[in-house]
Design a protein around this motif. Structure first.
Motif, PDB file in Angstrom:
ATOM      1  N   MET A   1      42.512 -21.994  69.835  1.00  0.00           N
ATOM      2  CA  MET A   1      42.570 -22.579  68.518  1.00  0.00           C
ATOM      3  C   MET A   1      43.628 -21.891  67.684  1.00  0.00           C
ATOM      4  N   CYS A   2      44.235 -22.651  66.816  1.00  0.00           N
ATOM      5  CA  CYS A   2      45.276 -22.108  65.952  1.00  0.00           C
ATOM      6  C   CYS A   2      44.671 -21.439  64.734  1.00  0.00           C
ATOM      7  N   GLY A   3      45.417 -20.539  64.200  1.00  0.00           N
ATOM      8  CA  GLY A   3      45.210 -20.053  62.859  1.00  0.00           C
ATOM      9  C   GLY A   3      44.145 -19.021  62.629  1.00  0.00           C
ATOM     10  N   GLN A   4      44.375 -18.285  61.587  1.00  0.00           N
ATOM     11  CA  GLN A   4      43.406 -17.336  61.091  1.00  0.00           C
ATOM     12  C   GLN A   4      42.838 -17.966  59.834  1.00  0.00           C
ATOM     13  N   ASN A   5      41.550 -18.211  59.826  1.00  0.00           N
ATOM     14  CA  ASN A   5      40.945 -18.921  58.697  1.00  0.00           C
ATOM     15  C   ASN A   5      40.796 -18.004  57.496  1.00  0.00           C
ATOM     16  N   ASN A   6      41.919 -17.635  56.888  1.00  0.00           N
ATOM     17  CA  ASN A   6      41.914 -16.781  55.707  1.00  0.00           C
ATOM     18  C   ASN A   6      41.650 -17.585  54.449  1.00  0.00           C
ATOM     19  N   ASP A   7      42.032 -18.827  54.449  1.00  0.00           N
ATOM     20  CA  ASP A   7      41.946 -19.660  53.278  1.00  0.00           C
ATOM     21  C   ASP A   7      40.501 -20.109  53.059  1.00  0.00           C
ATOM     22  N   ILE A   8      40.014 -19.971  51.865  1.00  0.00           N
ATOM     23  CA  ILE A   8      38.635 -20.346  51.553  1.00  0.00           C
ATOM     24  C   ILE A   8      38.406 -21.830  51.816  1.00  0.00           C
ATOM     25  N   ILE A   9      39.379 -22.659  51.513  1.00  0.00           N
ATOM     26  CA  ILE A   9      39.250 -24.100  51.679  1.00  0.00           C
ATOM     27  C   ILE A   9      39.102 -24.463  53.146  1.00  0.00           C
ATOM     28  N   THR A  15      35.263 -27.248  63.938  1.00  0.00           N
ATOM     29  CA  THR A  15      36.103 -28.222  64.626  1.00  0.00           C
ATOM     30  C   THR A  15      37.474 -28.378  63.988  1.00  0.00           C
ATOM     31  N   ILE A  16      37.690 -27.768  62.841  1.00  0.00           N
ATOM     32  CA  ILE A  16      38.977 -27.870  62.161  1.00  0.00           C
ATOM     33  C   ILE A  16      39.914 -26.809  62.723  1.00  0.00           C
ATOM     34  N   THR A  17      41.092 -27.238  63.158  1.00  0.00           N
ATOM     35  CA  THR A  17      42.093 -26.287  63.622  1.00  0.00           C
ATOM     36  C   THR A  17      43.152 -26.160  62.549  1.00  0.00           C
ATOM     37  N   THR A  18      43.549 -24.940  62.282  1.00  0.00           N
ATOM     38  CA  THR A  18      44.539 -24.682  61.243  1.00  0.00           C
ATOM     39  C   THR A  18      45.760 -24.015  61.863  1.00  0.00           C
ATOM     40  N   GLU A  27      56.716 -11.590  61.688  1.00  0.00           N
ATOM     41  CA  GLU A  27      56.929 -12.835  62.408  1.00  0.00           C
ATOM     42  C   GLU A  27      55.678 -13.174  63.213  1.00  0.00           C
ATOM     43  N   ILE A  28      55.525 -14.463  63.552  1.00  0.00           N
ATOM     44  CA  ILE A  28      54.448 -14.840  64.451  1.00  0.00           C
ATOM     45  C   ILE A  28      55.020 -14.948  65.860  1.00  0.00           C
ATOM     46  N   SER A  29      54.162 -14.832  66.857  1.00  0.00           N
ATOM     47  CA  SER A  29      54.634 -14.830  68.242  1.00  0.00           C
ATOM     48  C   SER A  29      55.106 -16.228  68.652  1.00  0.00           C
ATOM     49  N   GLU A  30      55.815 -16.282  69.768  1.00  0.00           N
ATOM     50  CA  GLU A  30      56.313 -17.563  70.279  1.00  0.00           C
ATOM     51  C   GLU A  30      55.158 -18.488  70.639  1.00  0.00           C
ATOM     52  N   LEU A  31      54.082 -17.926  71.189  1.00  0.00           N
ATOM     53  CA  LEU A  31      52.906 -18.728  71.536  1.00  0.00           C
ATOM     54  C   LEU A  31      52.291 -19.339  70.283  1.00  0.00           C
ATOM     55  N   GLN A  32      52.201 -18.554  69.219  1.00  0.00           N
ATOM     56  CA  GLN A  32      51.664 -19.063  67.961  1.00  0.00           C
ATOM     57  C   GLN A  32      52.559 -20.148  67.372  1.00  0.00           C
ATOM     58  N   LYS A  33      53.881 -19.972  67.486  1.00  0.00           N
ATOM     59  CA  LYS A  33      54.813 -20.993  67.007  1.00  0.00           C
ATOM     60  C   LYS A  33      54.625 -22.289  67.781  1.00  0.00           C
ATOM     61  N   LYS A  34      54.478 -22.180  69.096  1.00  0.00           N
ATOM     62  CA  LYS A  34      54.318 -23.357  69.940  1.00  0.00           C
ATOM     63  C   LYS A  34      53.018 -24.089  69.611  1.00  0.00           C
ATOM     64  N   GLU A  35      51.926 -23.335  69.429  1.00  0.00           N
ATOM     65  CA  GLU A  35      50.648 -23.951  69.080  1.00  0.00           C
ATOM     66  C   GLU A  35      50.721 -24.636  67.718  1.00  0.00           C
ATOM     67  N   GLN A  37      53.424 -25.917  66.344  1.00  0.00           N
ATOM     68  CA  GLN A  37      54.235 -27.119  66.508  1.00  0.00           C
ATOM     69  C   GLN A  37      53.434 -28.241  67.156  1.00  0.00           C
ATOM     70  N   GLN A  38      52.606 -27.903  68.162  1.00  0.00           N
ATOM     71  CA  GLN A  38      51.768 -28.916  68.807  1.00  0.00           C
ATOM     72  C   GLN A  38      50.757 -29.492  67.820  1.00  0.00           C
ATOM     73  N   LEU A  39      50.171 -28.630  67.020  1.00  0.00           N
ATOM     74  CA  LEU A  39      49.224 -29.082  66.008  1.00  0.00           C
ATOM     75  C   LEU A  39      49.917 -29.985  64.993  1.00  0.00           C
ATOM     76  N   SER A  40      51.127 -29.624  64.614  1.00  0.00           N
ATOM     77  CA  SER A  40      51.892 -30.412  63.654  1.00  0.00           C
ATOM     78  C   SER A  40      52.210 -31.796  64.214  1.00  0.00           C
ATOM     79  N   SER A  41      52.595 -31.869  65.476  1.00  0.00           N
ATOM     80  CA  SER A  41      52.927 -33.168  66.062  1.00  0.00           C
ATOM     81  C   SER A  41      51.684 -34.049  66.183  1.00  0.00           C
ATOM     82  N   ARG A  42      50.529 -33.447  66.478  1.00  0.00           N
ATOM     83  CA  ARG A  42      49.277 -34.216  66.509  1.00  0.00           C
ATOM     84  C   ARG A  42      48.934 -34.730  65.114  1.00  0.00           C
TER      85      ARG A  42
END
Length: 95
Positions: A1-9, A15-18, A27-35, A37-42
């Motif tokens: 799953m993507c993201g660190q759920n830091n945001d209160i919202i 089931t929500i992926t951020t 910087e974030i890692s290449e794996l995190q960048k790829k994930e 980007q995949q989330l963004s395209s979805r």
């Protein structure tokens, strides 16, 4: 799953992926960048489908029929959008 759920919202639903947020001065890692980007395209694909459903104006305007018919109408519209997408996909595969 993507993201660190830091945001209160964004907290609360499992089931929500951020997307991953870039930490300050790091910087974030290449794996995190790829994930991300995949989330963004979805997400873009889903937004396009929502736009196609709104073309029928069932989801974008006030529904003027009886309330109990709304789910039937919206499912019919979604079926039409899905049918159109399947037809377009089959045409591009055959070409």
């Amino acid at each position: 799953m993507c993201g660190q759920n830091n945001d209160i919202i964004r907290n609360g639903e499992s089931t929500i992926t951020t997307p991953y947020n870039k930490p300050r001065k790091k910087e974030i890692s290449e794996l995190q960048k790829k994930e991300t980007q995949q989330l963004s395209s979805r997400r873009i694909g889903v937004k396009h489908l929502i736009g196609k459903v709104k073309i029928f104006r069932v989801a974008s305007e006030k529904f003027r029929l009886a309330r109990h018919k709304y789910s039937q109408v919206i499912m019919t519209v979604c079926g039409l959008v899905r049918l159109r997408l399947n037809c377009l996909l089959s045409l591009t595969i055959n070409i």
